[in-house]
Design an enzyme around this catalytic site. Structure first.
Site, PDB file in Angstrom:
ATOM      1  N   CYS A   1      46.015  43.055  41.277  1.00  0.00           N
ATOM      2  CA  CYS A   1      45.495  41.695  41.075  1.00  0.00           C
ATOM      3  C   CYS A   1      46.595  40.826  40.435  1.00  0.00           C
ATOM      4  O   CYS A   1      47.043  41.122  39.311  1.00  0.00           O
ATOM      5  CB  CYS A   1      44.252  41.725  40.196  1.00  0.00           C
ATOM      6  SG  CYS A   1      43.035  42.950  40.765  1.00  0.00           S
TER       7      CYS A   1
ATOM      8  N   CYS B   1      29.990  42.813  26.171  1.00  0.00           N
ATOM      9  CA  CYS B   1      30.503  43.101  27.515  1.00  0.00           C
ATOM     10  C   CYS B   1      31.697  44.047  27.421  1.00  0.00           C
ATOM     11  O   CYS B   1      32.720  43.704  26.819  1.00  0.00           O
ATOM     12  CB  CYS B   1      30.970  41.831  28.197  1.00  0.00           C
ATOM     13  SG  CYS B   1      29.740  40.524  28.216  1.00  0.00           S
TER      14      CYS B   1
ATOM     15  N   CYS C   1      46.217  49.920  35.150  1.00  0.00           N
ATOM     16  CA  CYS C   1      45.306  49.885  36.308  1.00  0.00           C
ATOM     17  C   CYS C   1      46.097  49.954  37.609  1.00  0.00           C
ATOM     18  O   CYS C   1      47.131  49.308  37.756  1.00  0.00           O
ATOM     19  CB  CYS C   1      44.474  48.609  36.254  1.00  0.00           C
ATOM     20  SG  CYS C   1      43.291  48.500  37.605  1.00  0.00           S
TER      21      CYS C   1
ATOM     22  N   CYS D   1      26.631  39.720  37.529  1.00  0.00           N
ATOM     23  CA  CYS D   1      27.512  38.705  36.939  1.00  0.00           C
ATOM     24  C   CYS D   1      28.721  38.629  37.846  1.00  0.00           C
ATOM     25  O   CYS D   1      29.491  39.592  37.930  1.00  0.00           O
ATOM     26  CB  CYS D   1      27.910  39.120  35.518  1.00  0.00           C
ATOM     27  SG  CYS D   1      29.154  38.047  34.767  1.00  0.00           S
TER      28      CYS D   1
ATOM     29  N   ARG E   1      29.134  30.565  33.335  1.00  0.00           N
ATOM     30  CA  ARG E   1      29.835  30.969  32.109  1.00  0.00           C
ATOM     31  C   ARG E   1      31.227  30.344  32.055  1.00  0.00           C
ATOM     32  O   ARG E   1      32.031  30.550  32.966  1.00  0.00           O
ATOM     33  CB  ARG E   1      29.961  32.491  32.057  1.00  0.00           C
ATOM     34  CG  ARG E   1      28.636  33.192  32.234  1.00  0.00           C
ATOM     35  CD  ARG E   1      28.837  34.661  32.507  1.00  0.00           C
ATOM     36  NE  ARG E   1      29.340  35.337  31.337  1.00  0.00           N
ATOM     37  CZ  ARG E   1      28.571  35.676  30.317  1.00  0.00           C
ATOM     38  NH1 ARG E   1      27.290  35.395  30.333  1.00  0.00           N
ATOM     39  NH2 ARG E   1      29.074  36.298  29.284  1.00  0.00           N
TER      40      ARG E   1
ATOM     41  N   CYS F   1      46.628  39.668  36.703  1.00  0.00           N
ATOM     42  CA  CYS F   1      46.127  40.548  35.644  1.00  0.00           C
ATOM     43  C   CYS F   1      47.216  41.242  34.813  1.00  0.00           C
ATOM     44  O   CYS F   1      48.068  41.950  35.351  1.00  0.00           O
ATOM     45  CB  CYS F   1      45.200  41.598  36.249  1.00  0.00           C
ATOM     46  SG  CYS F   1      44.398  42.585  34.952  1.00  0.00           S
TER      47      CYS F   1
ATOM     48  N   CYS G   1      26.632  44.545  28.974  1.00  0.00           N
ATOM     49  CA  CYS G   1      27.274  44.196  30.239  1.00  0.00           C
ATOM     50  C   CYS G   1      28.480  45.111  30.379  1.00  0.00           C
ATOM     51  O   CYS G   1      29.112  45.459  29.373  1.00  0.00           O
ATOM     52  CB  CYS G   1      27.714  42.731  30.210  1.00  0.00           C
ATOM     53  SG  CYS G   1      28.633  42.233  31.685  1.00  0.00           S
TER      54      CYS G   1
HETATM   55  N1  SAM Z   1      38.907  46.155  36.310  1.00  0.00           N
HETATM   56  C1  SAM Z   1      37.661  45.519  36.461  1.00  0.00           C
HETATM   57  C2  SAM Z   1      37.618  44.585  37.627  1.00  0.00           C
HETATM   58  O1  SAM Z   1      38.652  44.080  38.055  1.00  0.00           O
HETATM   59  O2  SAM Z   1      36.507  44.328  38.124  1.00  0.00           O
HETATM   60  C3  SAM Z   1      37.167  44.816  35.224  1.00  0.00           C
HETATM   61  C4  SAM Z   1      38.070  43.997  34.336  1.00  0.00           C
HETATM   62  S1  SAM Z   1      38.848  42.586  35.078  1.00  0.00           S
HETATM   63  C5  SAM Z   1      40.067  42.218  33.863  1.00  0.00           C
HETATM   64  C6  SAM Z   1      37.610  41.328  34.969  1.00  0.00           C
HETATM   65  C7  SAM Z   1      37.968  39.921  35.442  1.00  0.00           C
HETATM   66  O3  SAM Z   1      38.789  39.270  34.490  1.00  0.00           O
HETATM   67  C8  SAM Z   1      38.747  39.761  36.731  1.00  0.00           C
HETATM   68  O4  SAM Z   1      37.937  39.902  37.877  1.00  0.00           O
HETATM   69  C9  SAM Z   1      39.251  38.344  36.604  1.00  0.00           C
HETATM   70  O5  SAM Z   1      38.343  37.436  37.188  1.00  0.00           O
HETATM   71  C10 SAM Z   1      39.339  38.129  35.096  1.00  0.00           C
HETATM   72  N2  SAM Z   1      40.748  37.962  34.661  1.00  0.00           N
HETATM   73  C11 SAM Z   1      41.666  38.933  34.517  1.00  0.00           C
HETATM   74  N3  SAM Z   1      42.868  38.427  34.157  1.00  0.00           N
HETATM   75  C12 SAM Z   1      42.697  37.090  34.072  1.00  0.00           C
HETATM   76  C13 SAM Z   1      43.588  36.005  33.763  1.00  0.00           C
HETATM   77  N4  SAM Z   1      44.869  36.196  33.501  1.00  0.00           N
HETATM   78  N5  SAM Z   1      43.082  34.761  33.752  1.00  0.00           N
HETATM   79  C14 SAM Z   1      41.769  34.551  34.042  1.00  0.00           C
HETATM   80  N6  SAM Z   1      40.903  35.525  34.355  1.00  0.00           N
HETATM   81  C15 SAM Z   1      41.358  36.779  34.383  1.00  0.00           C
HETATM   82 FE1  SF4 Z   2      42.698  46.306  37.397  1.00  0.00          FE
HETATM   83 FE2  SF4 Z   2      43.085  43.942  36.285  1.00  0.00          FE
HETATM   84 FE3  SF4 Z   2      42.497  44.090  38.861  1.00  0.00          FE
HETATM   85 FE4  SF4 Z   2      40.591  44.698  37.015  1.00  0.00          FE
HETATM   86  S1  SF4 Z   2      41.543  42.716  37.348  1.00  0.00           S
HETATM   87  S2  SF4 Z   2      41.099  45.845  38.885  1.00  0.00           S
HETATM   88  S3  SF4 Z   2      41.905  45.605  35.418  1.00  0.00           S
HETATM   89  S4  SF4 Z   2      44.363  44.908  37.891  1.00  0.00           S
END
Ligand code: SAM
Ligand code: SF4
Ligand code: DTB
Length: 332
Positions: A69, A109, A65, A200, A272, A72, A140
């Protein structure tokens, strides 16, 4: 007026959209047991007691990606154990949905590691959504930012919920993500709402934010024109290789408090208990249910990170006398 409509009106009358920081911080400061009692009382006004909704996650497009973030494992900015993959085939996804249904999940989801979906990706995603709905499950999707047109396409394929998190407060946000703005997230939420898809939206706790940030996140959600139907509260899973990989364990009581405050200010929403359950004791999860958490993800994997397996959850839920419910709905 039909019965559903009268419930809706009755429900909306009691919901507030004008929470102030002082009010919400004073909720956070309440005695722990008082806070839990108040939250459970609110929960029971809208939901059947001793029931939680069960959802299953799947990553239909993993890794690579372009966003940064800081939490992530799927961001291409960091070196983690998650490798980039192509989008899954429709039949492969539907085979997983069938298994999830057999395991008791009522919502499936689908997540993708995208900044936003490309229009050609949506053809495949829409076919997946149609397939999930045909199995009699709620659908979802969480695919990143969406435009009005994309949200309308998702709606016409039958999408029930779209997950798009604010993740934290506006003031802490730039410490976590620099590649897209807070406002862009609010705009996507607006597109989703306008398209008639249920929202959500929640966040992550334990990223180094302060209590005020947790309060501000919840206030932003509660003060939207409509409360999100679903509010995921994630405990950070620290992932090696990400900037938050060495983040210390977050305080359990503060996590439970945040769930309780979310329930008190958005009582008709499903709160949730999302990522991070693997690091939680059964006792802590029980406190989260007491605080009004009404949904969990089942199965041994979230998107890429491990989750408590089904048999472990069955044991816990049996000990607590909690059963899985279809869509834990309004009780009165
Ligand atoms: N890429 C899309 C986005 O960011 O909207 C969808 C997938 S993203 C992985 C969905 C959510 O997963 C993120 O907004 C975050 O809140 C949660 N998430 C991702 N990595 C995480 C982590 N290491 N611990 C807790 N929550 C996490
Ligand atoms: Fe990409 Fe992870 Fe951020 Fe979702 S949370 S936009 S998968 S970097
Ligand atoms: C949400 O708020 N939590 C879920 C769901 N929405 C998509 C995702 C949690 C992801 C945890 C890290 C992983 O599995 O990669």
């Amino acid at each position: 007026m039909d019965a559903d409509k009268s419930i809706e009106t009755h429900t909306e009358q009691h919901l507030r959209h004008d929470w102030s920081l002082d009010e919400v911080l004073s909720l956070f400061e309440s005695a722990f047991i008082d806070l839990l009692m108040q939250a459970q009382e609110q929960h029971r006004r809208y939901f059947l007691p001793n029931q939680v909704q069960l959802s299953k996650l799947i990553s239909v497009k993993t890794g690579g990606c372009e966003e940064d973030c800081a939490y992530c494992p799927q961001s291409s900015h960091y070196h983690t154990s998650v490798a980039a993959e192509k989008i899954m085939e429709i039949e492969e996804v539907l085979a997983e949905a069938r298994i999830a249904k057999e395991e008791g999940a009522t919502r499936f989801c689908m997540g993708a590691a995208w900044r936003e979906p490309k229009d050609r990706d949506l053809d495949k995603i829409c076919a997946m959504i149609e397939g999930v709905r045909a199995l009699g499950m709620e659908s979802c999707a969480t695919l990143g930012m969406v435009s009005d047109n994309q949200a309308a396409r998702l709606k016409s394929s039958g999408l029930d919920y779209y997950n798009h998190n604010l993740d934290t407060s506006e003031r802490f946000y730039s410490k976590i993500i620099t590649t897209r703005t807070y406002q862009s997230r609010l705009d996507s939420l607006d597109s989703i709402r306008q398209a008639g898809i249920k929202v959500c939206c929640g966040g992550i706790l334990g990223m180094g934010e302060e209590r005020q940030d947790r309060a501000e996140l919840l206030i932003t959600l509660a003060n939207l024109d409509e409360h999100p139907e679903s509010v995921p509260i994630n405990m950070l899973i620290p992932i090696e290789g990400t900037p938050l990989g060495q983040q210390p364990q977050f305080d359990s009581f503060e996590f439970v408090r945040t769930i309780a405050v979310a329930k008190i200010i958005m009582p008709s929403s499903v709160i949730r208990l999302s990522a991070g359950r693997e690091q939680m004791s059964e006792e802590m999860q029980a406190l989260c249910f007491m605080a009004g958490a009404g949904s969990i993800f089942i199965g041994d994997k979230l998107l890429t990170a491990p989750n408590n397996g089904r048999s472990q959850d069955d044991v816990m839920l049996a000990k607590l006398g909690i059963s899985g419910s279809p869509t834990a709905t309004v009780a009165s």
